[in-house]
Design a protein around this motif. Sequence first.
Motif, PDB file in Angstrom:
ATOM      1  N   PRO A 139      35.025  39.521  39.637  1.00  6.89           N
ATOM      2  CA  PRO A 139      34.547  39.021  41.091  1.00  6.89           C
ATOM      3  C   PRO A 139      35.812  39.154  41.801  1.00  6.89           C
ATOM      4  O   PRO A 139      35.455  39.642  43.202  1.00  6.89           O
ATOM      5  N   ALA A 140      36.735  39.048  41.644  1.00  9.23           N
ATOM      6  CA  ALA A 140      38.174  39.320  42.132  1.00  9.23           C
ATOM      7  C   ALA A 140      38.446  40.405  42.468  1.00  9.23           C
ATOM      8  O   ALA A 140      38.959  41.227  43.603  1.00  9.23           O
ATOM      9  N   ILE A 141      37.661  41.409  41.413  1.00 10.35           N
ATOM     10  CA  ILE A 141      38.181  42.940  42.764  1.00 10.35           C
ATOM     11  C   ILE A 141      36.781  43.483  43.315  1.00 10.35           C
ATOM     12  O   ILE A 141      37.502  45.091  43.717  1.00 10.35           O
ATOM     13  N   ILE A 142      35.720  42.741  42.981  1.00 11.81           N
ATOM     14  CA  ILE A 142      35.134  42.958  44.716  1.00 11.81           C
ATOM     15  C   ILE A 142      34.925  42.501  46.278  1.00 11.81           C
ATOM     16  O   ILE A 142      34.439  43.329  46.696  1.00 11.81           O
ATOM     17  N   LYS A 260      42.165  42.404  31.448  1.00  8.25           N
ATOM     18  CA  LYS A 260      43.297  43.708  32.167  1.00  8.25           C
ATOM     19  C   LYS A 260      43.101  44.457  33.181  1.00  8.25           C
ATOM     20  O   LYS A 260      41.753  44.832  32.944  1.00  8.25           O
ATOM     21  N   VAL A 261      43.233  44.133  34.582  1.00  9.91           N
ATOM     22  CA  VAL A 261      42.700  45.856  35.402  1.00  9.91           C
ATOM     23  C   VAL A 261      43.335  46.644  35.493  1.00  9.91           C
ATOM     24  O   VAL A 261      45.075  46.854  36.232  1.00  9.91           O
ATOM     25  N   TYR A 262      43.170  48.421  35.460  1.00 12.10           N
ATOM     26  CA  TYR A 262      44.571  49.769  35.136  1.00 12.10           C
ATOM     27  C   TYR A 262      43.386  50.369  36.399  1.00 12.10           C
ATOM     28  O   TYR A 262      41.890  50.399  36.799  1.00 12.10           O
ATOM     29  N   LEU A 351      54.580  44.082  51.253  1.00  9.71           N
ATOM     30  CA  LEU A 351      54.377  45.618  50.862  1.00  9.71           C
ATOM     31  C   LEU A 351      53.735  45.616  49.324  1.00  9.71           C
ATOM     32  O   LEU A 351      52.849  46.589  49.211  1.00  9.71           O
ATOM     33  N   PHE A 352      53.769  45.201  48.376  1.00 10.69           N
ATOM     34  CA  PHE A 352      53.689  44.994  47.759  1.00 10.69           C
ATOM     35  C   PHE A 352      52.014  44.588  46.964  1.00 10.69           C
ATOM     36  O   PHE A 352      50.841  45.186  46.663  1.00 10.69           O
ATOM     37  N   VAL A 353      51.963  43.536  47.946  1.00  8.63           N
ATOM     38  CA  VAL A 353      50.554  43.061  48.180  1.00  8.63           C
ATOM     39  C   VAL A 353      49.741  44.280  49.047  1.00  8.63           C
ATOM     40  O   VAL A 353      48.205  44.201  48.608  1.00  8.63           O
ATOM     41  N   GLN A 354      50.167  45.139  49.686  1.00  7.68           N
ATOM     42  CA  GLN A 354      48.838  46.443  50.378  1.00  7.68           C
ATOM     43  C   GLN A 354      48.780  47.727  48.910  1.00  7.68           C
ATOM     44  O   GLN A 354      47.605  47.777  49.575  1.00  7.68           O
ATOM     45  N   ASP A 355      49.973  47.310  48.014  1.00  9.28           N
ATOM     46  CA  ASP A 355      49.240  48.287  46.706  1.00  9.28           C
ATOM     47  C   ASP A 355      47.825  47.244  46.298  1.00  9.28           C
ATOM     48  O   ASP A 355      47.283  47.749  45.908  1.00  9.28           O
ATOM     49  N   ALA A 356      48.624  45.756  45.508  1.00 10.04           N
ATOM     50  CA  ALA A 356      47.491  45.269  44.697  1.00 10.04           C
ATOM     51  C   ALA A 356      46.585  44.739  45.256  1.00 10.04           C
ATOM     52  O   ALA A 356      45.301  44.669  44.145  1.00 10.04           O
ATOM     53  N   ARG A 357      46.852  45.275  46.821  1.00 13.11           N
ATOM     54  CA  ARG A 357      44.420  44.960  47.122  1.00 13.11           C
ATOM     55  C   ARG A 357      43.651  46.108  46.879  1.00 13.11           C
ATOM     56  O   ARG A 357      43.200  45.256  46.641  1.00 13.11           O
ATOM     57  N   ILE A 359      43.054  46.438  43.281  1.00 12.82           N
ATOM     58  CA  ILE A 359      42.902  46.127  42.201  1.00 12.82           C
ATOM     59  C   ILE A 359      41.677  44.628  42.788  1.00 12.82           C
ATOM     60  O   ILE A 359      40.504  44.301  42.757  1.00 12.82           O
ATOM     61  N   VAL A 360      42.711  43.675  43.999  1.00  9.36           N
ATOM     62  CA  VAL A 360      42.266  42.491  43.892  1.00  9.36           C
ATOM     63  C   VAL A 360      42.203  42.176  45.746  1.00  9.36           C
ATOM     64  O   VAL A 360      43.423  42.437  46.754  1.00  9.36           O
ATOM     65  N   PRO A 361      41.460  42.957  46.309  1.00  9.92           N
ATOM     66  CA  PRO A 361      40.976  43.156  47.831  1.00  9.92           C
ATOM     67  C   PRO A 361      41.236  42.008  48.600  1.00  9.92           C
ATOM     68  O   PRO A 361      41.971  42.021  49.864  1.00  9.92           O
ATOM     69  N   SER A 362      41.537  40.666  47.661  1.00  9.31           N
ATOM     70  CA  SER A 362      41.531  38.868  49.029  1.00  9.31           C
ATOM     71  C   SER A 362      43.105  38.537  48.383  1.00  9.31           C
ATOM     72  O   SER A 362      43.309  37.372  49.028  1.00  9.31           O
ATOM     73  N   LEU A 363      44.101  38.980  47.501  1.00 13.10           N
ATOM     74  CA  LEU A 363      45.369  38.999  47.389  1.00 13.10           C
ATOM     75  C   LEU A 363      45.534  39.105  48.685  1.00 13.10           C
ATOM     76  O   LEU A 363      46.156  39.561  49.938  1.00 13.10           O
ATOM     77  N   THR A 364      46.930  37.507  49.097  1.00 10.19           N
ATOM     78  CA  THR A 364      48.110  37.353  49.843  1.00 10.19           C
ATOM     79  C   THR A 364      49.261  37.161  49.277  1.00 10.19           C
ATOM     80  O   THR A 364      49.291  36.842  48.317  1.00 10.19           O
ATOM     81  N   GLU A 365      49.966  37.093  50.329  1.00  9.96           N
ATOM     82  CA  GLU A 365      51.461  37.075  49.808  1.00  9.96           C
ATOM     83  C   GLU A 365      51.513  35.680  49.165  1.00  9.96           C
ATOM     84  O   GLU A 365      52.469  35.393  48.506  1.00  9.96           O
ATOM     85  N   ASP A 366      50.645  34.819  49.241  1.00 10.57           N
ATOM     86  CA  ASP A 366      51.212  33.450  49.181  1.00 10.57           C
ATOM     87  C   ASP A 366      50.259  33.360  47.874  1.00 10.57           C
ATOM     88  O   ASP A 366      50.721  32.132  46.736  1.00 10.57           O
ATOM     89  N   ASP A 367      49.859  34.249  47.030  1.00 11.64           N
ATOM     90  CA  ASP A 367      49.245  34.109  46.236  1.00 11.64           C
ATOM     91  C   ASP A 367      49.874  34.636  44.880  1.00 11.64           C
ATOM     92  O   ASP A 367      49.872  34.534  43.104  1.00 11.64           O
ATOM     93  N   ILE A 368      50.918  35.175  45.565  1.00 10.01           N
ATOM     94  CA  ILE A 368      52.294  35.497  44.253  1.00 10.01           C
ATOM     95  C   ILE A 368      53.381  35.665  44.435  1.00 10.01           C
ATOM     96  O   ILE A 368      53.900  34.894  45.674  1.00 10.01           O
ATOM     97  N   SER A 369      54.109  35.721  43.102  1.00 13.21           N
ATOM     98  CA  SER A 369      55.947  35.164  43.762  1.00 13.21           C
ATOM     99  C   SER A 369      56.247  36.474  42.623  1.00 13.21           C
ATOM    100  O   SER A 369      55.874  37.238  41.770  1.00 13.21           O
TER     101      SER A 369
END
Length: 453
Positions: A139-142, A260-262, A351-357, A359-369
């Motif tokens: 669901p996170a990729i949709i 895994k999501v490529y 910058l990284f979150v912009q690319d990773a979205r 895969i995961v459109p809802s990803l925020t800076e607070d979600d990752i380190s």
Amino acid sequence: MTQHHYNVIVVGGGVSGAALFYELGRYTDAKKICLLEKYGSLAALNSNGSANSQTIHCGDIETNYTLEKAAAVKKTAKMVEKYCLQYKLEDKVMFAHQKLAIGVGFEEVAYIKNRYKEFKSLYPYLELYNKEQLAEMEPAIIYDKNGQERPEDIVGMGAKGEYTTCDFKGLSDSFIDETIKIEDKVTDIFFNNEVKNIQKIGSTYHIQTTMSHFTADFVVVNAGAHSLFLAHKMGHGHDFGCLPMAGSFYLADRKILNGKVYMVQNPKLPFAALHGDPDILVNGFTRFGPTALMLPKLERFRPGTYLDFIKTLRFDHNVIKIFWDLLKDSDIRNYVFKNFMFEVPFINKKLFVQDARKIVPSLTEDDISYAKGFGGVRPQILDKKNQKIMLGEASINTGEGIIFNMTPSPGATSCLGNAVRDVEVICDHLNLKFDKKQFEDELVEKEPTKGDK
């Protein structure tokens, strides 16, 4: 100093060296074999789980593989799987997750659909998933942060229930544990023995380490980027240079993806596209990466090796031509610059979150380190003779009783396949016996016979 003589000495205790040590012990009649490791444990560098994506690369969702390369990688990946099943390493060293290659947008959707048709014959278990099916699986990729479906068309090609993930450090440990159990053979392992010099005197190789002196009839160097460094010291492989590529990761604070999501690989780029993986060493939390950054040293998170890099690059007009051909393309230039910015504090996550979205459109800076201490160095080989960068493994077989292997991804997956290639050379050179039948019975997947379903 104590002198030790062996039929074969393997230099390097990563997964490739450990796999060769295991095959020499189990499938040949070599009586004395030895493994020399620079550090105090196995898999201290790139085979460690924190230094790689822990992926068993079998070619089904890696969109940068041709069908021919996928078939070769699949064969070696199945060797890892069969080994782990033989020694009951499921859910200890080898793990099953679902896996996907996703295509986002009109062009990528068409690409994935066509690739699925082409690769289905090689991987009968492959399935094609539409947006509704993906919403159930991942669901996170949709869905975006507001719970709305992403607007782009999206499909996924993948599988459920296949073995996808491996702790290659654990696999290395198992190879050694099983080898030292073998009776009627000398299977010595020496840690904290950095190889400083290798010299051939007559038909015997003399190896000087920081701790002792060893001799052997045959030597295989599986020392990552230092394999080429040692080859150059002996006068071999001068047509090759080494460009060390560092990969970093970003770790989520929870399990965002179920497997895994490529993404679809840009064919212009010689490095893997960003992907998301469950990290088996960190509670299954999702890890995103890798980035790709040229690093002027041969080992990451270790002091020194800058001078080793300069010696191994062997900078000349051929290297300039390779760099020029890469950087004159705007896609590659932008990729190089962006990956450099992924390492810069304060702006890297944004910058990284912009690319990773993608895969995961809802990803925020607070979600990752930024995953401090994660990542390794891959020895990307420069072919000076043909003025191009080489993809995949490189091996220098001198024909004189010594082999130098450089194994960037998917080298860990291919460890048993690469090892048997060297075993056959060793046995031919030393007139040793190789039990090919036992090897194939235990590690090679049988091709379906006519009439099999």
